[in-house]
Design a protein around this motif. Structure first.
Motif, short mmCIF file in Angstrom:
data_model
loop_
_atom_site.label_atom_id
_atom_site.label_comp_id
_atom_site.label_asym_id
_atom_site.label_seq_id
_atom_site.Cartn_x
_atom_site.Cartn_y
_atom_site.Cartn_z
N LYS A 188 0.81 -1.22 0.00
CA LYS A 188 0.00 0.00 0.00
C LYS A 188 0.85 1.28 0.00
O LYS A 188 0.40 2.33 -0.47
N GLU A 189 2.04 1.20 0.57
CA GLU A 189 2.90 2.38 0.69
C GLU A 189 4.27 2.07 0.08
O GLU A 189 5.28 1.96 0.79
N PRO A 190 4.36 1.91 -1.23
CA PRO A 190 5.62 1.53 -1.88
C PRO A 190 6.75 2.53 -1.68
O PRO A 190 7.93 2.19 -1.82
N GLY A 191 6.41 3.76 -1.32
CA GLY A 191 7.44 4.77 -1.11
C GLY A 191 8.01 4.75 0.29
O GLY A 191 8.93 5.53 0.61
N MET A 192 7.49 3.88 1.15
CA MET A 192 7.95 3.78 2.53
C MET A 192 8.64 2.45 2.77
O MET A 192 8.41 1.48 2.05
N ILE A 193 9.50 2.41 3.76
CA ILE A 193 10.08 1.13 4.20
C ILE A 193 9.16 0.62 5.30
O ILE A 193 9.03 1.25 6.35
N SER A 194 8.52 -0.51 5.06
CA SER A 194 7.49 -0.99 6.00
C SER A 194 8.04 -1.41 7.36
O SER A 194 7.35 -1.31 8.37
N PHE A 195 9.28 -1.89 7.38
CA PHE A 195 9.88 -2.28 8.66
C PHE A 195 11.34 -1.86 8.65
O PHE A 195 12.24 -2.66 8.38
#
Length: 209
Positions: A188-195
């Motif tokens: 959902k947030e490809p521009g963020m690092i999820s972890f």
């Protein structure tokens, strides 16, 4: 004196104090006598604000009980792993008797024969039933215990409340939920690092692995 570099987690302190001596029977209940001998201990600087008063008391109590002198040498975390490796390669005369080491170093040092298996000693002392399982596991390799819990730090997970609300996500409470949530955020947030893991802080991510 036999040399014991016994693991401690970043988070543990090794139990090797009973190693002092060469089997001589002392006058205190038949315990090992360390009279005239020195127990070298390596402790990391920065684990606790000022450990010197504590170790001064420990050294005094240990000498009263065993006759041995405790020599504490303070090490820097930044160079400690290399120093341990060099000492282990140099042989028994180069390593300390007891040492505080990082959690992730236990397997490395144990596999190279740098640590002493204290499994039976821990059982004989009755301490094995009085240890936090997760901390004891960190000092164990292939079913053998090489380190005793000494110092534990509690980690916390932080999350973006606005992002979680945006995707109707709840704070994870299990490993599976954490993984599933991270996968959703990755999509959902490809521009963020999820972890994300902070640079130079791999030790925080190792427990997850």
């Amino acid at each position: 004196m036999r040399k014991h570099v016994i693991g401690a987690l970043v988070v543990t302190m090794a139990l090797g104090l009973s190693a002092c001596g060469s089997g001589d029977s002392g006058g205190d209940g038949g315990e090992t006598s360390g009279k005239g001998k020195t127990l070298t201990v390596w402790i990391m600087e920065g684990t606790n604000p000022d450990p010197k008063p504590f170790f001064n008391e420990v050294a005094a109590a240990f000498k009263k009980k065993t006759g041995a002198t405790v020599k504490v040498e303070y090490q820097q975390w930044a160079t400690a792993q290399k120093k341990f490796t060099t000492a282990i390669e140099g042989g028994p005369s180069q390593v300390p008797d007891v040492a505080e080491v990082g959690t992730t170093w236990i397997p490395q040092f144990a596999e190279t024969g740098g640590l002493v298996d204290v499994t039976d000693k821990v059982k004989d002392s009755g301490l094995n039933d009085d240890l936090v399982e997760g901390l004891a596991d960190a000092g164990t390799l292939d079913g053998k215990q090489y380190g005793m819990p000494w110092y534990a730090g509690v980690r916390g997970l932080l999350y973006r409340k606005d992002i979680f609300e945006k995707h109707n996500l709840k704070a994870p409470t299990t490993w599976k939920e954490l993984r599933d949530t991270a996968l959703v955020l990755k999509e959902k947030e490809p521009g963020m690092i999820s972890f994300p893991v902070a640079g130079g802080a791999e030790m925080f991510a190792t427990p997850f692995v």
